[in-house]
Motif scaffolding. Structure first.
Motif, mmCIF file in Angstrom:
data_model
loop_
_atom_site.group_PDB
_atom_site.id
_atom_site.type_symbol
_atom_site.label_atom_id
_atom_site.label_comp_id
_atom_site.label_asym_id
_atom_site.label_seq_id
_atom_site.Cartn_x
_atom_site.Cartn_y
_atom_site.Cartn_z
ATOM 1 N N SER A 49 0.816 -1.222 0.000
ATOM 2 C CA SER A 49 0.000 0.000 0.000
ATOM 3 C C SER A 49 0.846 1.267 0.000
ATOM 4 N N SER A 50 1.947 1.250 0.752
ATOM 5 C CA SER A 50 2.792 2.443 0.839
ATOM 6 C C SER A 50 4.071 2.330 0.024
ATOM 7 N N GLY A 51 4.389 1.116 -0.454
ATOM 8 C CA GLY A 51 5.614 0.915 -1.213
ATOM 9 C C GLY A 51 6.863 0.848 -0.373
ATOM 10 N N LYS A 52 6.723 0.812 0.945
ATOM 11 C CA LYS A 52 7.884 0.763 1.822
ATOM 12 C C LYS A 52 8.467 -0.649 1.878
ATOM 13 N N LYS A 53 9.812 -0.712 1.967
ATOM 14 C CA LYS A 53 10.519 -1.983 2.051
ATOM 15 C C LYS A 53 11.442 -1.971 3.261
ATOM 16 N N GLY A 54 11.692 -3.149 3.812
ATOM 17 C CA GLY A 54 12.591 -3.244 4.952
ATOM 18 C C GLY A 54 12.766 -4.684 5.383
#
Length: 501
Positions: A49-54
């Protein structure tokens, strides 16, 4: 809990891992976020949904039992599905290790959790040196693990465990740094001849000019600069806490390009932009597109980087408080000092400040507006009755009342400072700014007469513009009520002045 009580815990059969059916459900849920397996020690997670990766790192089997690690992983999956950020999940993993260490030191498993063991853990948190908010984080972590364990069927006694118990926060509010301290640090950053890395200097300016969180500043994009009109530049900053289902709203903040402070900020901002742009080809994908690229390393500046630099800068330049003790500030201190300055200046309303800070309540914003004890003592010393001395000189001189005489008064529960307005001695109320002005217990500060007068002029001009543009009449009425209250304050100050004369 005593050692005798620990021995009373009845031995129960503890499973080696979570049930097969539950593990299969976890694997299906995990596939929505990563291609890693449930058994891996680390998960490379992508929030669609936010495109965040980690990457989330879990403890190894040689550290804790497999059952506890699997309960933790199931807890993290529940958090991800509920919209938690990767940072929040990582913090929960860290806090869970603290809980697991406690159980391991007692020779127990989390599956043996009962009321006695919970109270023992609660009492242990009360003994060790931690802030109450930190203690409550560990209690919340234990609660999350316990709820997951019950849902998975490996913990069946949750009903008798008081997991909602919390440590109460201290009544004294967090205060902004002393004006003397912040002035010294300001002088270091605003003096361009000082050897301060460009990225840190621009970050300090950004935090100093607005009420941002450090995480929001770090998240500023490379194309954050815009030019909405002539002689004005604007920066866009994410001003909402991010979740997996909510990408922050980017708010624009305008500055005059020829302002004294703003022109310096603009020049440095452009230099940082050019540097960050030149570094894009050398950065890993997760670091690309951000403004605050590290001045020495091929990554972006972190909160720890900036706060560590502030500590070193204060130490190297002998920054001291009013007592001569070594002082230091953090990025969050800048947020407190900004809110404090706004409330004292009385130009921007507390409501506007609350919205900009993205606070959940007015109480939270007002809690940010407390100056240091030393600064409050000086303020009290200025607004108390001054004793005139008639000497040979024609002009009347006044005694400067020492501020230390009011340090004790500040510790009294009946004394509440209303930053920027005056003083209230009603023990049962909290500072509410506009409401305080209409309160019988409120004493306006004579030193702020000019502020009340300037505020009246400002609101009159605002109302004229609103009427000319056929704007919202409710705003006009609200401003008129403020004008009336400010006029009452001026009248009270003037009548007190006549009475003293």
């Amino acid at each position: 809990m005593s050692s005798a009580a620990l021995k009373e815990i009845k031995p129960i059969k503890i499973p080696d891992e979570i049930p097969y059916e539950e593990k299969q459900s976890c694997k299906k849920l995990l596939a929505l976020y990563t291609s890693d397996t449930f058994d891996n020690n680390s998960w490379d997670v992508v929030l669609a949904s936010s495109g965040k990766k980690g990457t989330l790192h879990f403890p190894n089997l040689n550290q804790y039992p497999l059952l506890e690690i699997e309960i933790l992983k199931a807890t993290i999956l529940s958090m991800l599905s509920a919209g938690a950020t990767l940072s929040t999940c990582s913090s929960r993993i860290h806090d869970s290790c603290f809980v697991f260490d406690y159980f391991e030191n007692k020779g127990l498993s989390i599956a043996q959790l009962n009321q006695e063991l919970f109270y023992n853990f609660y009492n242990y948190l009360g003994i060790i040196k931690l802030e109450n908010w930190h203690r409550n984080r560990y209690l919340q972590t234990l609660q999350a693990l316990a709820e997951t364990g019950e849902r998975l069927g490996v913990l069946n006694i949750l009903s008798i465990v008081p997991v909602g118990r919390r440590f109460k926060n201290s009544a004294s509010p967090k205060r902004a740094p002393e004006v003397q301290v912040i002035a010294q640090v300001d002088s270091l950053f605003f003096n361009l001849s000082n050897d301060i890395p460009l990225g840190y200097r621009v970050m300090y300016f950004t935090l100093r000019l607005r009420t941002h969180r450090i995480s929001e500043v770090i998240a500023m994009s490379l194309d954050c600069i815009s030019y909405p009109e002539e002689n004005v530049f604007a920066i866009s900053v994410p001003t909402a806490k991010e979740t997996a289902y909510h990408v922050p709203v980017f708010h624009q903040y305008s500055f005059l390009a020829d302002g004294v402070c703003e022109s310096i900020y603009y020049k440095l901002l452009i230099q940082q932009h050019d540097y960050a742009l030149s570094m894009q080809g050398q950065l890993k994908p997760q670091y690309q597109g951000y403004l605050f690229v590290h001045p020495k390393l091929q990554r972006i500046i972190t909160t720890n980087d900036f706060n560590s630099y502030l500590v070193k800068l204060c130490a190297d330049n002998n920054v001291v408080d009013s007592d001569g003790n070594a002082a230091k500030i953090t990025s969050h201190d800048l947020r407190h000092i900004n809110v404090c300055e706004r409330l004292q200046g009385n130009v921007i309303s507390a409501t506007e400040t609350m919205v900009e800070c993205n606070h959940s309540s007015m109480d939270q914003t007002l809690g940010y507006g407390y100056p240091s004890k030393k600064d409050e003592a000086k303020h009290l010393a200025k607004i108390t009755k001054q004793i005139p001395l008639f000497g040979e000189q024609k002009e009347v001189q006044c005694l400067q009342v020492p501020s230390f005489k009011y340090d004790r008064l500040l510790d009294e529960p009946t004394t509440r400072m209303i930053p920027g307005y005056g003083i209230c001695c009603n023990q049962t109320c909290k500072p509410q700014f506009e409401k305080c002005l209409a309160c019988e217990s409120f004493l306006p500060d004579p030193a702020y007469r000019d502020y009340f007068s300037a505020a009246i002029d400002l609101l009159l001009k605002r109302n004229q513009r609103i009427v000319q543009k056929h704007g919202d009449n409710t705003i006009v009425q609200h401003n008129e009520e403020l004008i009336r209250l400010y006029q009452v304050c001026i009248k009270t100050i003037d009548s007190e002045s006549i009475h003293r004369s």
